[in-house]
Design an enzyme around this catalytic site. Structure first.
Site, PDB file in Angstrom:
ATOM      1  N   GLU A   1     -65.047  -9.231 -72.008  1.00 15.41           N
ATOM      2  CA  GLU A   1     -65.981  -8.150 -71.681  1.00 15.41           C
ATOM      3  C   GLU A   1     -65.735  -6.893 -72.519  1.00 15.41           C
ATOM      4  OE1 GLU A   1     -65.805  -7.008 -67.583  1.00 15.41           O
ATOM      5  OE2 GLU A   1     -67.125  -5.284 -67.856  1.00 15.41           O
TER       6      GLU A   1
ATOM      7  N   GLU B   1     -67.206  -1.265 -55.967  1.00  9.05           N
ATOM      8  CA  GLU B   1     -68.441  -1.230 -56.757  1.00  9.05           C
ATOM      9  C   GLU B   1     -69.659  -1.639 -55.931  1.00  9.05           C
ATOM     10  OE1 GLU B   1     -67.413  -3.639 -60.231  1.00  9.05           O
ATOM     11  OE2 GLU B   1     -66.672  -1.830 -61.217  1.00  9.05           O
TER      12      GLU B   1
ATOM     13  N   ASP C   1     -59.276  -1.824 -65.839  1.00 10.92           N
ATOM     14  CA  ASP C   1     -60.275  -2.888 -65.782  1.00 10.92           C
ATOM     15  C   ASP C   1     -60.309  -3.692 -67.082  1.00 10.92           C
ATOM     16  OD1 ASP C   1     -62.369  -4.473 -65.083  1.00 10.92           O
ATOM     17  OD2 ASP C   1     -63.903  -2.919 -65.132  1.00 10.92           O
TER      18      ASP C   1
HETATM   19  C1  GCU Z   1     -65.770  -5.016 -64.153  1.00  7.95           C
HETATM   20  C2  GCU Z   1     -67.039  -5.661 -64.631  1.00  7.95           C
HETATM   21  C3  GCU Z   1     -67.951  -6.007 -63.496  1.00  7.95           C
HETATM   22  C4  GCU Z   1     -67.179  -6.816 -62.445  1.00  7.95           C
HETATM   23  C5  GCU Z   1     -65.957  -6.053 -62.019  1.00  7.95           C
HETATM   24  C6  GCU Z   1     -65.060  -6.822 -61.070  1.00  7.95           C
HETATM   25  O1  GCU Z   1     -66.023  -3.734 -63.693  1.00  7.95           O
HETATM   26  O2  GCU Z   1     -67.705  -4.802 -65.525  1.00  7.95           O
HETATM   27  O3  GCU Z   1     -69.034  -6.741 -64.010  1.00  7.95           O
HETATM   28  O4  GCU Z   1     -67.996  -7.069 -61.350  1.00  7.95           O
HETATM   29  O5  GCU Z   1     -65.173  -5.769 -63.152  1.00  7.95           O
HETATM   30  O6  GCU Z   1     -64.015  -7.289 -61.516  1.00  7.95           O
HETATM   31  O7  GCU Z   1     -65.371  -6.969 -59.911  1.00  7.95           O
END
Ligand code: GCU
Length: 696
Positions: free
Chosen positions: A395, A294, A367
């Site tokens: 979440e 990400e 996730d």
């Molecule tokens: C999810 C979450 C993110 C977080 C990511 C992670 O995608 O929405 O906010 O950073 O998990 O576990 O790194």
């Protein structure tokens, strides 16, 4: 040495006296499960005999002193403020260096009418014993019958905070961060001690203080000083601090041109950084790293592997600490099924990680969804130390609204048979037990710590399961309820029943029959199955449900993405056939027609509609049940929870209406017979926005 009654104890006694004055006085939840509310009647008189004299063979050790004080204060509160009976019959003796007991937190508690003996291999075991005794007494156990012999199942029982240094908590729904970095190191707020107490009472022994999406400046000297103050405060509670480290830190704050893990200058930078941290914090735990995921930097930016990156940091720490490397990775450029990517990247690296590296794997391959099958990496990397990552903050499960007790979700994963690990295949719990378990924290600055009262149970359950994954969700719910609300047996039974079914209800109205990731973009709150235009395909709900006029679901069999093949054959076989699969996973692994017949005879479409309706019935029943408990719960918490439940029912109806409107728009089918009409148009649901939703 005898401990006199100090001022702390007297204050605790006064507080406890106030507590008994009216058993149902308003409570704000700050005390968590550590309320130590006095029992009534016989239980009270039994306690009167306990706790006059507390001795230890090394009372000056900070952790031993703490264990003695916690037990003394807790007993005083349980006695309702009364001093122990004159010439109290039961003396309490701590032996916190008993060679007959294992180190690492194990303890034994032996009691009879005249004495209570606590033995531990090292002081932290005595502290855990003190809390365990209070937990037992808090549930009404007769002090003369206390008999405990416990050892933690997992060495690392860790909270991961996604707290940012500016006080915002990523995916946090209970206020601002509990960490006041601005005023540290000079000022340490009292919450930092209460937080450590709460963790220690569960056996949690490690805390990563900052977000995995880390800021490099948290490795600068001014932050090391702040962290050292926290580490000093938490050390007596048996808690080691860890930091999330940004992989590009040598570039970001170190003035180097690269963060390539094979570059000698980069290696030297990290070694010097580790030395600097250890000079300030001799028991620093190590680094947690989110790399090449990400948008975070990582070794792949330099053509290196995850093992190259992790091992470089591991060498910098040496055997002083641990690198926890996350397996939550997926690539924008990779068009294979997102749930397959972590396995594809990490499994071939098995055996290549240094001894002080742990690979931390989310419970499922996507996730933190309301329901996922266990992650296929568990069992597939026998030569690597693997740790389980769970999410305590909700979440994708309604955030801090409604109720979702997560122990059943975690148990589903811990108890999952991986089908791998030799002639007697191992469960996920058996694979991670030699290493540990992490939970993404749900704490915040809200007075009750977790936003809603029931979310305290998730913090509690996480700690208890990391200590002992064979506890049942029901046992944990009952012990939490008895300490948090009331010991009344029938009330405990009813609250535990509400908790046990709560996560299934959330899954039923947000992700029925194995659907996943249908939540709103960014904030992940509320339904958005129609979203299909985000830049990355695998950020779109439509990527996951694949609904069209013919059918719905993600085919992960050999005919589809092939993800099933990442599991052991015996496990894959259970899920391979749409006719026989456990329906909870049907649309996760299979794409079926809308008229596909489910066990029992309904079509998929009829069953989907029924799932939403059943969830609504379940939520209404729970509201009624809670109303019936009004006489047994203090008014403040009863009202707050009633409001949570009302909001959840409203949200569940919204989920149902918006989802059904959307499914109908793609399949063109009329609502199944008996289904209630959808009050608004699909356009109206699509048009709803709520940019103020927290936690992004
Ligand atoms: C999810 C979450 C993110 C977080 C990511 C992670 O995608 O929405 O906010 O950073 O998990 O576990 O790194």
């Amino acid at each position: 040495m005898m401990r006199g009654k100090g001022i702390v104890n007297r204050l605790a006694a006064i507080a406890a006296a106030l507590l008994v004055a009216g058993p149902l006085h308003a409570e704000d939840g700050y005390a968590l499960w550590l309320r130590h509310a006095p029992p009534e009647g016989e239980g009270r008189s039994r306690l009167a005999r306990l706790g006059g004299l507390i001795v230890a063979n090394n009372p000056d050790h900070p952790t031993v002193a703490l264990a003695m004080r916690e037990l003394d204060d807790g007993l005083a509160q349980l006695r309702g403020g009364a001093a122990a009976a004159d010439g109290a019959a039961t003396g309490i003796r701590f032996d916190c260096h008993d060679p007959a007991v294992a180190r690492g937190g194990a303890f034994r508690v032996m009691a009879d009418k005249a004495s209570l003996r606590i033995a531990a291999g090292e002081p932290v075991g005595c502290l855990y014993a003190a809390y365990a005794i209070l937990r037992e007494l808090g549930q009404g156990v007769d002090p003369a019958k206390l008999a405990l012999d416990e050892a933690p199942a997992m060495p690392l029982r860790m909270l991961n905070h996604w707290d940012n240094p500016d006080g915002h908590v990523e995916r946090g729904y209970s206020g601002r961060s509990i960490f006041d970095w601005w005023h540290l190191p000079e000022k340490l707020g009292p919450r930092m001690i209460d937080y450590a107490r709460a963790n220690a009472s569960l056996g949690i022994n490690a805390v990563v203080v900052n977000n995995v999406n880390a800021r490099a400046f948290m490795l600068e000297p001014r932050y090391i000083a702040k962290l050292a103050r926290l580490a000093d405060a938490w050390r007596p509670y048996g808690i080691r601090v860890f930091l999330s480290a940004r992989f590009s830190a040598p570039k970001d704050i170190g003035g180097l041109a690269t963060a390539d893990p094979l570059d000698p200058q980069v290696q030297a930078w990290w070694r010097a950084k580790a030395d600097e941290i250890y000079a300030a914090i001799p028991d620093f735990g190590g680094f947690l790293v989110k790399a090449n995921s990400e948008g975070q930097p990582g070794p792949q930016d330099y053509g290196r592997t995850h093992a190259d990156g992790a091992n470089m940091l591991a060498a910098a720490l040496g055997m002083r600490g641990t690198v926890i490397w996350r397996a939550f990775v997926y690539q924008a450029e990779d068009t294979t099924d997102r749930t397959m990517q972590a396995y594809a990247e990490f499994q071939p690296l098995d055996g290549q990680f240094a001894d002080n590296v742990i690979v931390q794997i989310k419970n499922g391959p996507l996730d933190f969804q309301p329901r996922e099958p266990f992650h296929p990496l568990f069992g597939a990397m026998p030569k690597t130390r693997l740790m389980l990552e769970t999410q305590i903050t909700r979440e994708y499960l309604g955030q801090a609204t409604g109720i979702a007790y997560l122990a059943p979700l975690w148990k589903e994963v811990l108890d999952a048979d991986t089908g791998r690990g030799g002639p007697k295949p191992k469960t996920v719990a058996q694979i991670v037990s030699p290493v540990g378990m992490a939970g993404v924290a749900n704490t915040g600055s809200d007075r009750n710590w977790t936003g809603t009262h029931f979310d305290q149970a998730n913090w509690y359950a996480f700690g208890r399961l990391a200590w002992n994954p064979s506890l049942t969700s029901e046992d944990i719910a009952r012990e939490w309820t008895a300490q948090t609300f009331t010991r009344d047996t029938e009330t405990v039974r009813r609250i535990a029943a509400m908790m046990l079914g709560s996560r299934d209800l959330v899954a039923q109205y947000t992700a029925p029959l194995g659907l996943a990731h249908l939540m709103g973009t960014g904030h992940h709150y509320g339904p958005s199955p129609w979203v299909c235009d985000l830049e990355r395909p695998d950020w779109n709900p439509c990527y996951y449900h694949r609904a069209d006029k013919d059918g719905i679901g993600f085919d992960r069999t050999a005919k589809g993405s092939g993800a099933l093949a990442q599991y052991a054959p015996s496990i894959a076989a259970q899920w391979a056939d749409a006719a026989t699969i456990d329906e909870k996973y049907l649309l996760w692994f299979h794409r079926v027609r809308w008229d596909h017949r489910i066990k029992g005879g309904d079509t998929l479409w009829e069953r989907l509609a029924a799932e939403y309706a059943w969830a609504e019935i379940g939520l209404r029943g729970r509201i009624q049940s809670w109303e019936g408990l009004r006489p047994h719960i203090d008014a403040e918490r009863h009202a707050a929870i009633a409001a949570d439940m009302a909001r959840e029912l409203k949200d569940a109806r919204w989920w149902r209406d918006a989802s059904m409107a959307y499914w109908q728009s793609v399949n063109g089918l009329p609502l199944p017979a008996g289904a209630r009409p959808i009050p608004e148009s699909l356009e109206a649901y699509r048009a709803r926005t709520f940019p103020e939703a927290p936690g992004q």
